[in-house]
Design an enzyme around this catalytic site. Structure first.
Site, PDB file in Angstrom:
ATOM      1  N   ASP A   1       0.867  -1.183   0.000  1.00 54.32           N
ATOM      2  CA  ASP A   1       0.000   0.000   0.000  1.00 54.32           C
ATOM      3  C   ASP A   1       0.904   1.234   0.000  1.00 54.32           C
ATOM      4  O   ASP A   1       2.136   1.126  -0.150  1.00 54.32           O
ATOM      5  CB  ASP A   1      -1.012  -0.040   1.156  1.00 54.32           C
ATOM      6  CG  ASP A   1      -0.387   0.182   2.528  1.00 54.32           C
ATOM      7  OD1 ASP A   1       0.855   0.369   2.604  1.00 54.32           O
ATOM      8  OD2 ASP A   1      -1.120   0.171   3.524  1.00 54.32           O
TER       9      ASP A   1
ATOM     10  N   CYS B   1       3.011  -3.279   4.017  1.00 56.63           N
ATOM     11  CA  CYS B   1       2.107  -2.191   4.405  1.00 56.63           C
ATOM     12  C   CYS B   1       2.752  -1.513   5.610  1.00 56.63           C
ATOM     13  O   CYS B   1       3.955  -1.687   5.843  1.00 56.63           O
ATOM     14  CB  CYS B   1       0.681  -2.680   4.661  1.00 56.63           C
ATOM     15  SG  CYS B   1       0.434  -3.710   6.121  1.00 56.63           S
TER      16      CYS B   1
ATOM     17  N   THR C   1       2.311  -1.876   8.961  1.00 54.14           N
ATOM     18  CA  THR C   1       2.718  -2.839   9.992  1.00 54.14           C
ATOM     19  C   THR C   1       3.058  -4.205   9.412  1.00 54.14           C
ATOM     20  O   THR C   1       3.672  -5.032  10.105  1.00 54.14           O
ATOM     21  CB  THR C   1       1.566  -3.063  10.984  1.00 54.14           C
ATOM     22  OG1 THR C   1       0.427  -3.527  10.229  1.00 54.14           O
ATOM     23  CG2 THR C   1       1.202  -1.776  11.722  1.00 54.14           C
TER      24      THR C   1
ATOM     25  N   ILE D   1       0.755  -6.213   9.043  1.00 54.03           N
ATOM     26  CA  ILE D   1      -0.305  -7.053   9.624  1.00 54.03           C
ATOM     27  C   ILE D   1      -1.515  -7.152   8.692  1.00 54.03           C
ATOM     28  O   ILE D   1      -1.951  -8.253   8.330  1.00 54.03           O
ATOM     29  CB  ILE D   1      -0.728  -6.524  11.019  1.00 54.03           C
ATOM     30  CG1 ILE D   1       0.458  -6.604  11.990  1.00 54.03           C
ATOM     31  CG2 ILE D   1      -1.907  -7.336  11.549  1.00 54.03           C
ATOM     32  CD1 ILE D   1       0.204  -5.901  13.324  1.00 54.03           C
TER      33      ILE D   1
ATOM     34  N   HIS E   1      10.223 -24.336   7.671  1.00 55.58           N
ATOM     35  CA  HIS E   1       9.165 -25.076   8.364  1.00 55.58           C
ATOM     36  C   HIS E   1       7.798 -24.933   7.716  1.00 55.58           C
ATOM     37  O   HIS E   1       7.015 -25.876   7.716  1.00 55.58           O
ATOM     38  CB  HIS E   1       9.046 -24.616   9.827  1.00 55.58           C
ATOM     39  CG  HIS E   1      10.203 -25.012  10.680  1.00 55.58           C
ATOM     40  ND1 HIS E   1      10.052 -25.458  11.978  1.00 55.58           N
ATOM     41  CD2 HIS E   1      11.534 -25.037  10.441  1.00 55.58           C
ATOM     42  CE1 HIS E   1      11.234 -25.739  12.490  1.00 55.58           C
ATOM     43  NE2 HIS E   1      12.162 -25.482  11.576  1.00 55.58           N
TER      44      HIS E   1
ATOM     45  N   HIS F   1       6.881 -31.355   8.575  1.00 54.15           N
ATOM     46  CA  HIS F   1       6.464 -30.011   8.149  1.00 54.15           C
ATOM     47  C   HIS F   1       5.463 -30.097   7.002  1.00 54.15           C
ATOM     48  O   HIS F   1       4.495 -29.333   6.958  1.00 54.15           O
ATOM     49  CB  HIS F   1       7.684 -29.186   7.748  1.00 54.15           C
ATOM     50  CG  HIS F   1       8.612 -28.903   8.899  1.00 54.15           C
ATOM     51  ND1 HIS F   1       8.151 -28.462  10.113  1.00 54.15           N
ATOM     52  CD2 HIS F   1       9.968 -29.013   9.021  1.00 54.15           C
ATOM     53  CE1 HIS F   1       9.179 -28.307  10.937  1.00 54.15           C
ATOM     54  NE2 HIS F   1      10.289 -28.642  10.290  1.00 54.15           N
TER      55      HIS F   1
HETATM   56  C1  RB5 Z   1      -2.388   2.366   6.610  1.00 52.06           C
HETATM   57  O1  RB5 Z   1      -2.587   3.514   7.380  1.00 52.06           O
HETATM   58  C2  RB5 Z   1      -2.151   1.184   7.529  1.00 52.06           C
HETATM   59  O2  RB5 Z   1      -3.303   0.898   8.259  1.00 52.06           O
HETATM   60  C3  RB5 Z   1      -1.725  -0.035   6.740  1.00 52.06           C
HETATM   61  O3  RB5 Z   1      -0.567   0.264   6.018  1.00 52.06           O
HETATM   62  C4  RB5 Z   1      -1.373  -1.269   7.551  1.00 52.06           C
HETATM   63  O4  RB5 Z   1      -0.467  -0.978   8.569  1.00 52.06           O
HETATM   64  C5  RB5 Z   1      -2.497  -2.081   8.030  1.00 52.06           C
HETATM   65  O5  RB5 Z   1      -2.335  -3.146   8.623  1.00 52.06           O
END
Ligand code: RB5
Length: 143
Positions: A7, A64, A66, A68, A97, A133
């Site tokens: 992103d 992105c 994080t 996550i 693994h 695995h």
């Molecule tokens: C964008 O602001 C942010 O939410 C996205 O890059 C990411 O970290 C989401 O998990």
């Protein structure tokens, strides 16, 4: 072929990853985004996941803020095993693994120098092919 997706928060880090891959002669395909205009990470996770599902690419790298959100999105796709890694040990271990086919990282979490070492560890490590695995990876597809 490595599929790349990010992103807006991951754009600068993705450019550094591209330079790294160029320096190693590793081919890649960029699925965006292509600038820092606010964008939605699931779009890029899905594009990279589809490229792996249809065998256009063998592995992917997603970035992105994080790591996550983009890894959650990728892991909802059949056959995609995205590993969020912010250290080299995890990047190596998840190849050995889990046979992870996507590396996810957070551009707001680690610096570019560290990220490139993680990319190196991920791409340079082959799956162990150990029976235990393989069995566990097969179990991941059983819902
Ligand atoms: C964008 O602001 C942010 O939410 C996205 O890059 C990411 O970290 C989401 O998990």
């Amino acid at each position: 072929m490595i599929a790349l997706g990010n992103d807006h928060t991951g754009y600068a880090m993705k450019k550094a990853v591209m330079e790294y891959l160029d320096s190693k002669g590793i081919p890649y395909k960029d699925f965006g985004c292509g600038d820092v205009t606010a964008s939605n990470y699931p779009d890029y996770a899905k594009a990279v996941g589809r490229a792996i599902q249809n065998k256009e690419c063998e592995k992917g790298i997603l970035i992105c803020g994080t790591g996550i959100g983009i890894s959650i999105a990728a892991n909802k796709m059949k056959g995609i095993r995205a590993a969020l890694c912010h250290d080299c040990f995890s990047a190596e271990a998840t190849r050995l693994h889990n046979d992870a086919n996507v590396l996810a990282m957070g551009a707001r979490v680690i610096g570019v120098g560290h990220a490139l070492k993680i990319v190196e560890a991920f791409l340079d490590t082959e799956f162990s092919n150990d029976e235990r695995h393989l069995k566990r990876i097969q179990m991941l597809e059983e819902n």
